[in-house]
Design a protein around this motif. Structure first.
Motif, short mmCIF file in Angstrom:
data_model
loop_
_atom_site.label_atom_id
_atom_site.label_comp_id
_atom_site.label_asym_id
_atom_site.label_seq_id
_atom_site.Cartn_x
_atom_site.Cartn_y
_atom_site.Cartn_z
N GLU A 390 0.82 -1.22 0.00
CA GLU A 390 0.00 0.00 0.00
C GLU A 390 0.84 1.26 0.00
N GLN A 391 2.07 1.19 0.57
CA GLN A 391 2.99 2.35 0.62
C GLN A 391 2.28 3.59 1.17
N PRO A 392 1.70 3.47 2.37
CA PRO A 392 0.95 4.62 2.92
C PRO A 392 1.92 5.68 3.46
N ASP A 393 1.36 6.83 3.81
CA ASP A 393 2.18 7.92 4.36
C ASP A 393 2.44 7.73 5.86
N HIS A 394 1.58 6.97 6.52
CA HIS A 394 1.76 6.84 7.97
C HIS A 394 2.84 5.81 8.26
N LEU A 395 3.20 5.76 9.55
CA LEU A 395 4.26 4.87 9.98
C LEU A 395 3.79 3.41 9.94
N TYR A 396 4.77 2.51 9.71
CA TYR A 396 4.54 1.07 9.86
C TYR A 396 4.74 0.72 11.34
N GLN A 397 3.80 -0.08 11.89
CA GLN A 397 3.92 -0.49 13.31
C GLN A 397 3.39 -1.91 13.46
N ASN A 398 4.14 -2.74 14.21
CA ASN A 398 3.76 -4.14 14.41
C ASN A 398 4.36 -4.64 15.73
N GLN A 399 3.69 -5.60 16.38
CA GLN A 399 4.19 -6.25 17.60
C GLN A 399 4.24 -7.75 17.36
N PHE A 400 5.35 -8.37 17.76
CA PHE A 400 5.52 -9.80 17.56
C PHE A 400 6.62 -10.29 18.50
N ARG A 401 6.74 -11.64 18.56
CA ARG A 401 7.75 -12.25 19.40
C ARG A 401 8.83 -12.87 18.52
N LEU A 402 10.12 -12.66 18.93
CA LEU A 402 11.26 -13.23 18.23
C LEU A 402 12.02 -14.16 19.18
N GLY A 424 8.48 13.15 -3.30
CA GLY A 424 7.58 12.33 -2.51
C GLY A 424 7.43 10.92 -3.00
N GLN A 425 8.31 10.51 -3.94
CA GLN A 425 8.23 9.15 -4.46
C GLN A 425 9.10 8.23 -3.62
#
Length: 1003
Positions: A390-402, A424-425
């Motif tokens: 999607e390449q959105p303008d907002h930040l990417y955020q995720n929670q997971f276990r490693l 802006g590309q």
């Protein structure tokens, strides 16, 4: 560069001072940390050692309790057999393997050792009186006073080996159901057996010495029972073992770790070196920073325009790296064109990996996917793929276990954004950070757990604000009080007030909370339905960051069941479970109080000992349930007549104690007579109308005794006098009664040793045929000659033997001795002689009477026809049906049975014809006045006529004159005995008498 170095000023002195302070502070912290760790390790080792010592002590205690359990088995056998155990040696040998560790077993009737196993090596202990033994008497009496199993101190066995013993007093019931002391049973364990217990052996194998000692209950001194080393221990751990009426301690030597000093020294050296290193590093960092600042300032002055942009970029990069390192954050960059995922070293360090193990060529997207938790993998990959697509303008955020290096899981918060150009590309790169949020997740889980505990706890929780208005309750609160949350929120806790506590109580409660921060205690509250209940309440005050009260938290539990349990325990401890009257414990407590009041005010007091007459007959005929109901009815009726200050107690069986404060002898008589009058009215019990009587003994304070025990004893003596006077009456205690019962007790104790000390003997009174004058037999009569008391009349000691249970072994001895003497006479040529032996009630009631008689006959080598057993009317009529069966079995054995003292008791003619009798004996009371009393003459003629019609022989006792002889002969009597022929004779004199009668010379 060298010129620049020469012109560079030295670092300021404050850097050195700072370094010294850092060094000292770190040294102090290191010292405190080392001290704490050392103390923590020492406490841990000590607790571990105490736990091990407790386990070993439990092993010793379990071994002793299991071994000495044999005493309870022996006590049960004694109660069942009456203390007579045939072949005790084999019985004990079969019993001991079931109780490992037991070395010696013994039975001591009245305290004197009669049986002992193994006999070999312990022959000298037989006959030993434990109550008089200088070393053992104290422990023996201690066991009797405690009425339970008691362990002794250390003593030496005959072979010299040390040992301990456990003695258990045995109480048996007499015919009236009274408990009396039979004697002691004891078991002995050698100390070497205890030393071989696996727990103690393992201590020695682990290099730990031990010492077992006990606290002497008589003088309070410590006595060493067993020790692995006599030298004192530098350090030791003590563990208490609670054994029957004895306290033992296991002391185990505690050795400090020999390497502990070395470890402490190494830690101190490392701490000092680390403190010095920290001080040096602080000086080095300050100096470097100061030099760098100076260098930057000089360079800035010289190359401000040339290097300005470069210095700013370097400074920004340094700050970013410092931020990354300080915040436990890892940086990452993903190139979606090459699908390469590059991570900073901090990322791998955060997971516990060595960054060098992950060179750039390994840092692919697949590595990240491989480290993901299986439950998070699909969701996390899908979230990242969607962001790239999607390449959105907002930040990417995720929670997971490693997966980390410890093969555990670390929670990660991943954030990132697309890099874009000036238009802006997207540039094809995504950069971001990985943050370790494991602590936050654990905290969140703990909060969720706390919330579940709050909601699901069985205790009630109530939280108010600073104004004490309810803001939150849990389900436990609703379950206990009945109030729903919406009914109580916004209200004040006073809504629950029970009204049982005044305003001062609540004011003191809140003052305690405000002053100490909490209060806890027992309180009564009211439920929604109006019912009151007790609860255990804890109130705490909560403060905000400024130290101001923010909330109050109350935690409470309903203790109604615990209260009921406590009341039940109190009732069981102080009240008789059958009648609800005070038991012996509460009687003693109230009795001491009543005596104390009487002594303080110079008052008087009466103690009445009440015993229901012939209560055993009700139990035997109607059953124990009816007997119990009768006791309850009696207690209720008598309780209605008592004053509030009077105390009525049931002390056991059909015995009651009544304490009457502030009464004199006249009032006591009135009370006793009132009790007798109440009993004349029938009691309705289980469908029966029962009338019972009582015998009452009265003792007065301070005339008869000044202690409760003394009054009890004296009233008991007076009660027995009332029974002797015909029952259904009362009697006061007098000193003469005490003298009588002291002599009775003395005779009973002496009679217990009479058989062992060969003080008993038999005399034989000849029996003749009236018509021919021929000597046909003899009656064996028991005699007792005491070395101090002299000849004791049978009328005095036989009732004592019957009441004390000694009549059984004495009767067996009489039967065996009489048969042996008869065998001796038959061997001398008197083959036609028969022997008559009186049977006691106890012997006649024994189920194995025929077998025992047969065994005595076989052992003596005498035919059954030569033996005549005499029974009194009272014995046969106690249980006529049983008497019929017993006589039938004796008849089948060939033994003849005579009914003694006929006419003095109560006989049923219907049973008389069913009894397998051979002979009737007319009592001497009818023969004595035969010539002068027509009634006696008529009774004698009727008795002879009755016996003749039933086919029975007749023997008259107490024939002293020729006129009596002639009358009896004319009336049809066949046999007689009495002083007309001879007094009772010892065996040797009887032999000479027989020789004169039969004209046979002695061999």
């Amino acid at each position: 560069m060298s010129e620049f170095a020469r012109t560079t000023p030295r670092a300021p002195l404050r850097f050195w001072l700072t370094a010294v302070l850092v060094c000292l502070a770190s040294a102090l912290l290191m010292g405190l940390a080392i001290h704490y760790l050392v103390r923590l390790e020492q406490d841990h080792r000590l607790r571990q050692f105490e736990a091990v010592a407790a386990v070993h002590a439990l092993g010793v205690q379990t071994f002793l309790e299991r071994a000495f359990g044999v005493t309870h088995t022996l006590a049960a056998v004694v109660r069942y057999s009456g203390g007579e155990i045939d072949d005790f040696e084999h019985f004990a040998a079969d019993l001991v393997p079931q109780f490992p560790g037991i070395s010696v077993l013994g039975l001591s009737p009245a305290g004197r050792i009669r049986y002992i196993w193994p006999l070999q090596g312990h022959e000298g202990d037989l006959g030993q009186d434990l109550f008089l033994h200088p070393q053992k008497a104290e422990d023996a009496w201690f066991a009797v006073r405690n009425l339970s199993l008691t362990l002794t101190g250390r003593f030496d066995l005959p072979d010299g080996s040390p040992a301990i013993a456990a003695r258990l007093p045995v109480f048996v019931s007499d015919e009236l159901g009274h408990e009396r002391l039979w004697g002691l049973v004891h078991g002995v364990v050698r100390l070497e057996q205890i030393a071989r217990i696996p727990e103690l052996v393992s201590l020695l194998e682990s290099g730990q010495h031990y010492r077992i000692w006990r606290l002497n209950p008589h003088n309070g001194e410590r006595e060493i029972l067993l020790e692995s080393r006599p030298e004192p221990f530098a350090l030791q751990v003590n563990t208490v073992m609670d054994l029957p009426n004895s306290r033992w301690d296991l002391s185990v030597e505690y050795n400090e770790d020999p390497l502990e000093t070395l470890r402490i020294s190494l830690m101190l050296v490392m701490g000092v070196m680390l403190s010095l290193l920290l001080g040096y590093l602080s000086w080095l960092l300050l100096s470097l920073r100061w030099h760098r600042l100076n260098l930057e300032a000089q360079v800035e002055q010289r190359t401000r325009q040339i290097r300005a942009a470069e210095d700013q970029a370097r400074s920004a990069l340094g700050r970013y790296q410092s931020f990354i390192s300080a915040s436990n954050t890892g940086a990452w960059e993903y190139d979606w064109k090459t699908r390469q995922l590059r991570c900073s070293p901090e990322f791998f360090s955060m997971l516990g990996y060595d960054p060098d193990d992950f060179p750039p060529e390994r840092q692919q997207l697949g590595l990240w996917i491989e480290l993901l938790h299986p439950q998070d993998r699909e969701r996390a990959v899908q979230c990242f793929a969607s962001y790239l697509e999607e390449q959105p303008d907002h930040l990417y955020q995720n929670q997971f276990r490693l997966r980390n290096a410890a093969h555990d899981w670390t929670w990660i918060l991943s954030r990132g954004s697309l890099l874009r150009d000036e238009q802006g590309q997207p540039k094809g790169l995504v950069v971001g950070t990985h943050i370790d949020i494991s602590d936050n997740m654990r905290a969140a889980e703990e909060l969720r757990l706390a919330a579940r505990v709050f909601e699901q706890s069985s205790d009630g929780f109530l939280i108010t604000d600073a104004e004490r208005r309810v803001v939150m309750v849990n389900h436990g609160f609703t379950r206990i009080t009945g109030y729903q949350a919406d009914e109580i929120i916004g209200q004040k806790p006073e809504l629950l007030a029970s009204g049982l506590h005044d305003q001062s109580f609540h004011q003191a409660l809140w003052e305690h909370v405000e002053h100490d921060g909490q209060w806890q205690g027992e309180i009564w509250h009211r439920r929604k339905d109006g019912s009151l209940y007790p609860e255990w309440l804890s109130v705490s005050r909560m403060e905000d960051e400024d130290g101001q009260t923010s909330h109050y938290v109350a935690i409470f539990s309903d203790i109604s069941q615990r209260k009921e349990d406590e009341e039940q325990i109190h009732r069981l401890a102080y009240y008789d479970p059958l009648t609800g009257l005070p038991n012996r414990a509460l009687l003693e407590e109230r009795g001491r109080l009543a005596l104390s009041m009487a002594e303080r005010h110079g008052g008087r007091l009466a103690l009445l000992f009440i015993d229901l007459d012939n209560f055993k007959n009700i139990n035997d005929s109607l059953g124990h349930a009816v007997g119990d109901a009768l006791l309850v009815a009696f207690a209720e009726r008598l309780g209605q007549e008592l004053r509030e200050e009077d105390t009525l107690s049931r002390t056991g069986g059909d015995e009651f104690i009544l304490i009457l404060p502030e009464v004199d002898a006249n009032t006591a008589v009135h009370g006793a007579q009132r009790i007798l009058d109440l009993l004349r009215q029938p009691l309705s019990v289980a469908g029966y109308e029962l009338t019972v009587s009582a015998s009452i003994g009265i003792a007065l304070y301070p005339d008869d005794a000044d202690t409760l025990a003394g009054l009890h004893t004296n009233a008991d003596i007076a009660m027995y006098r009332a029974k002797q006077q015909g029952r259904n009456g009362y009697s006061f205690y007098t000193p003469e009664l005490q003298s009588h019962y002291v002599r009775t007790l003395k005779l009973e104790n002496a009679l217990r040793r009479a058989l062992e000390q060969d003080q008993l003997s038999l005399h034989f009174q000849p029996q003749h045929e009236l018509l021919s004058g021929r000597l046909v037999g003899a009656e064996a009569l028991l005699r007792w000659k005491h070395p101090e008391l002299g000849w004791v009349p049978p009328a005095e000691f036989v009732p004592i033997a019957e009441s004390s249970g000694l009549i059984g072994p004495i009767g067996d001895w009489v039967l065996g001795q009489a048969l042996r003497q008869l065998r001796s006479w038959q061997a001398q040529g008197y083959t036609e002689l028969c022997i008559a032996v009186n049977l006691s009630a106890a012997q006649f009631r024994a189920a194995n009477l025929p077998e025992r008689v047969a065994e005595r006959l076989e052992r003596a080598g005498v035919s059954a026809a030569s033996l005549e057993l005499e029974l009194t009317e009272s014995i046969t009529m106690q249980d006529p049906e049983t008497a019929v069966l017993a006589m039938e079995r004796l008849h089948q054995l060939g033994v003849r049975v005579a009914l003694d003292d006929f006419g003095t008791g109560y006989s049923s003619l219907s049973y008389l014809k069913r009894f397998r009798l051979h002979k009737l004996k007319i009592d001497q009371s009818f023969v004595h006045d035969l010539e002068r009393d027509d009634d006696d003459a008529t009774i004698v003629r009727s008795t002879i006529s009755l016996a003749t019609s039933l086919g029975l022989q007749v023997l008259a006792e107490g024939v002293e004159t020729q006129a009596q002889h002639d009358f009896l002969l004319r009336a049809g009597c066949q046999f007689a005995q009495g002083y007309l022929y001879s007094r009772p004779l010892p065996a040797d004199e009887f032999s000479r008498y027989a020789a004169r009668c039969m004209s046979i010379e002695l061999p």
